[in-house]
Design a protein around this motif. Structure first.
Motif, PDB file in Angstrom:
ATOM      1  N   PRO A   1      16.032 -37.435   3.986  1.00  0.00           N
ATOM      2  CA  PRO A   1      17.195 -37.864   4.777  1.00  0.00           C
ATOM      3  C   PRO A   1      16.997 -37.598   6.266  1.00  0.00           C
ATOM      4  CG  PRO A   1      17.871 -36.571   2.862  1.00  0.00           C
ATOM      5  CD  PRO A   1      16.393 -36.417   2.980  1.00  0.00           C
ATOM      6  N   SER A   2      17.507 -38.500   7.074  1.00  0.00           N
ATOM      7  CA  SER A   2      17.419 -38.358   8.525  1.00  0.00           C
ATOM      8  C   SER A   2      18.707 -37.717   9.056  1.00  0.00           C
ATOM      9  CB  SER A   2      17.222 -39.727   9.171  1.00  0.00           C
ATOM     10  OG  SER A   2      18.364 -40.541   8.949  1.00  0.00           O
ATOM     11  N   ARG A   3      18.720 -37.426  10.355  1.00  0.00           N
ATOM     12  CA  ARG A   3      19.938 -36.912  10.979  1.00  0.00           C
ATOM     13  C   ARG A   3      21.085 -37.902  10.848  1.00  0.00           C
ATOM     14  NH1 ARG A   3      18.549 -34.116  16.822  1.00  0.00           N
ATOM     15  NH2 ARG A   3      17.406 -32.287  16.023  1.00  0.00           N
TER      16      ARG A   3
ATOM     17  N   HIS B   1      22.695 -37.797   7.428  1.00  0.00           N
ATOM     18  CA  HIS B   1      23.653 -36.688   7.306  1.00  0.00           C
ATOM     19  C   HIS B   1      24.940 -36.996   8.071  1.00  0.00           C
ATOM     20  CE1 HIS B   1      21.298 -33.564   5.220  1.00  0.00           C
ATOM     21  NE2 HIS B   1      20.237 -34.111   5.813  1.00  0.00           N
ATOM     22  N   ALA B   2      24.790 -37.611   9.236  1.00  0.00           N
ATOM     23  CA  ALA B   2      25.969 -37.898  10.059  1.00  0.00           C
ATOM     24  C   ALA B   2      26.894 -38.904   9.383  1.00  0.00           C
ATOM     25  CB  ALA B   2      25.530 -38.407  11.426  1.00  0.00           C
ATOM     26  N   ILE B   3      26.327 -39.997   8.848  1.00  0.00           N
ATOM     27  CA  ILE B   3      27.177 -41.006   8.217  1.00  0.00           C
ATOM     28  C   ILE B   3      27.799 -40.463   6.935  1.00  0.00           C
ATOM     29  CG2 ILE B   3      25.365 -42.143   6.857  1.00  0.00           C
ATOM     30  CD1 ILE B   3      28.427 -43.760   8.610  1.00  0.00           C
ATOM     31  N   THR B   4      27.088 -39.568   6.263  1.00  0.00           N
ATOM     32  CA  THR B   4      27.652 -38.948   5.063  1.00  0.00           C
ATOM     33  C   THR B   4      28.895 -38.151   5.416  1.00  0.00           C
ATOM     34  OG1 THR B   4      25.458 -38.798   4.045  1.00  0.00           O
ATOM     35  CG2 THR B   4      27.188 -37.403   3.126  1.00  0.00           C
ATOM     36  N   ARG B   5      28.816 -37.351   6.477  1.00  0.00           N
ATOM     37  CA  ARG B   5      29.981 -36.564   6.896  1.00  0.00           C
ATOM     38  C   ARG B   5      31.148 -37.470   7.278  1.00  0.00           C
ATOM     39  NH1 ARG B   5      25.805 -33.504   9.392  1.00  0.00           N
ATOM     40  NH2 ARG B   5      26.149 -34.574  11.380  1.00  0.00           N
ATOM     41  N   ARG B   6      30.871 -38.565   7.974  1.00  0.00           N
ATOM     42  CA  ARG B   6      31.936 -39.489   8.376  1.00  0.00           C
ATOM     43  C   ARG B   6      32.601 -40.117   7.153  1.00  0.00           C
ATOM     44  NH1 ARG B   6      29.603 -43.823  12.218  1.00  0.00           N
ATOM     45  NH2 ARG B   6      31.793 -44.510  12.172  1.00  0.00           N
ATOM     46  N   LEU B   7      31.802 -40.477   6.160  1.00  0.00           N
ATOM     47  CA  LEU B   7      32.359 -41.104   4.957  1.00  0.00           C
ATOM     48  C   LEU B   7      33.140 -40.097   4.119  1.00  0.00           C
ATOM     49  CD1 LEU B   7      29.332 -43.387   4.065  1.00  0.00           C
ATOM     50  CD2 LEU B   7      31.637 -44.166   4.631  1.00  0.00           C
ATOM     51  N   VAL B   8      32.655 -38.865   4.028  1.00  0.00           N
ATOM     52  CA  VAL B   8      33.384 -37.827   3.302  1.00  0.00           C
ATOM     53  C   VAL B   8      34.750 -37.623   3.940  1.00  0.00           C
ATOM     54  CG1 VAL B   8      33.462 -35.350   2.783  1.00  0.00           C
ATOM     55  CG2 VAL B   8      31.350 -36.644   2.395  1.00  0.00           C
ATOM     56  N   GLU B   9      34.794 -37.591   5.268  1.00  0.00           N
ATOM     57  CA  GLU B   9      36.076 -37.399   5.977  1.00  0.00           C
ATOM     58  C   GLU B   9      36.997 -38.600   5.791  1.00  0.00           C
ATOM     59  OE1 GLU B   9      34.903 -36.736   9.978  1.00  0.00           O
ATOM     60  OE2 GLU B   9      34.022 -34.751   9.567  1.00  0.00           O
ATOM     61  N   ALA B  10      36.453 -39.817   5.944  1.00  0.00           N
ATOM     62  CA  ALA B  10      37.291 -41.019   5.846  1.00  0.00           C
ATOM     63  C   ALA B  10      37.858 -41.191   4.447  1.00  0.00           C
ATOM     64  CB  ALA B  10      36.469 -42.244   6.248  1.00  0.00           C
TER      65      ALA B  10
ATOM     66  N   ALA C   1      22.698 -32.182  -3.749  1.00  0.00           N
ATOM     67  CA  ALA C   1      21.809 -31.104  -4.178  1.00  0.00           C
ATOM     68  C   ALA C   1      21.321 -30.290  -2.991  1.00  0.00           C
ATOM     69  CB  ALA C   1      20.609 -31.678  -4.945  1.00  0.00           C
ATOM     70  N   ARG C   2      21.279 -30.905  -1.817  1.00  0.00           N
ATOM     71  CA  ARG C   2      20.862 -30.212  -0.596  1.00  0.00           C
ATOM     72  C   ARG C   2      22.034 -29.440   0.034  1.00  0.00           C
ATOM     73  NH1 ARG C   2      16.323 -32.665   2.199  1.00  0.00           N
ATOM     74  NH2 ARG C   2      14.720 -33.063   0.615  1.00  0.00           N
ATOM     75  N   GLY C   3      23.231 -29.534  -0.578  1.00  0.00           N
ATOM     76  CA  GLY C   3      24.392 -28.856  -0.034  1.00  0.00           C
ATOM     77  C   GLY C   3      24.973 -29.507   1.194  1.00  0.00           C
ATOM     78  N   ALA C   4      24.723 -30.834   1.342  1.00  0.00           N
ATOM     79  CA  ALA C   4      25.146 -31.541   2.550  1.00  0.00           C
ATOM     80  C   ALA C   4      26.493 -32.226   2.402  1.00  0.00           C
ATOM     81  CB  ALA C   4      24.080 -32.571   2.941  1.00  0.00           C
ATOM     82  N   LEU C   5      27.172 -32.063   1.276  1.00  0.00           N
ATOM     83  CA  LEU C   5      28.481 -32.694   1.096  1.00  0.00           C
ATOM     84  C   LEU C   5      29.585 -31.632   1.181  1.00  0.00           C
ATOM     85  CD1 LEU C   5      27.871 -35.229  -1.806  1.00  0.00           C
ATOM     86  CD2 LEU C   5      27.875 -35.631   0.631  1.00  0.00           C
TER      87      LEU C   5
END
Length: 224
Positions: free
Chosen positions: A182-184, A187-196, A220-224
């Motif tokens: 995964p790229s930066r 990770h960034a778009i994942t955080r935005r989608l989790v919030e939205a 699994a990487r703990g990024a959510l």
């Protein structure tokens, strides 16, 4: 020497039927599609020539129809047959993506999404929409990009999730480079989608990055 002059158990088609497809080389399997060679070479010889020109089996099969058309001896009929076989294989692997399938195992989602997204020459962002028991409602490819990027709009993902009345989603996209790390921006778009999606109580269960060798789970990487 023509293939018909070979010992019966060495001819690609007969060898496949007698020993199974796994007993054949890449060139022998491709030769079955070609059926015939060219002047001075058998179908297996021609297949070897195509594999060399195409950069190997994976590169050849992942090439665009236009590139494939430039391979030696790859006429319209042969190209159509090979492309149809590839699509049948993709549809077979993705057949479990049916409404009502419970995705209770992370590996199951990874296998299904890999069947759909691996090997594409451009980036695709897709989503599995799930009900409150994590059963599949729908699979959709929402965004398509260039060889290295796809614009992802959280508002559109949210709109589709609400239209499906989804309780949870699994996000996925492929890396055309074949490297699943995964790229930066991933990770960034994942955080935005989790919030939205979290604003309307829709859970993001995972975001899978698909590469040639498999997938990486951001959960699994703990990024959510």
């Amino acid at each position: 020497m023509a293939i018909t002059d070979w010992p019966t158990d060495e001819r690609p088609r007969e060898k496949l039927l007698a020993r199974g497809a796994e007993a054949l080389s890449d060139a022998e399997l491709l030769a079955i599609f070609l059926r015939t060679g060219q002047q001075g070479m058998t179908a297996v010889d021609l297949a070897r020539k195509q594999l060399t020109a195409g950069g190997g089996l994976r590169s050849l099969l992942d090439s665009s129809p236009e590139v494939m058309a430039r391979l030696p001896g790859m006429g319209t009929a042969r190209r159509a047959l090979l492309l149809a076989a590839l699509e049948l294989g993709r549809r077979y692997l993705a057949a479990p993506l049916e409404r009502g399938l419970p995705l209770d195992n992370p590996d199951k989602a990874g296998q299904l999404l890999t069947a759909r997204l691996r090997g594409l020459p451009y980036e695709v962002f897709a989503c599995l929409f799930l009900d409150n028991k994590h059963r599949l409602i729908a699979y959709e490819q929402l965004f398509q990009g260039t060889i290295d990027a796809a614009a992802v709009y959280p508002r559109e993902v949210l709109r589709r999730a609400m239209e499906h009345n989804a309780a949870a989603v699994i996000l996925a996209h492929n890396h055309p480079s074949g490297v699943a790390e995964p790229s930066r921006s991933d990770h960034a778009i994942t955080r935005r989608l989790v919030e939205a999606l979290g604003l309307v109580d829709i859970r993001v269960l995972d975001h899978l990055v698909i590469g040639d060798g498999g997938w990486v789970s951001l959960a699994a990487r703990g990024a959510l």
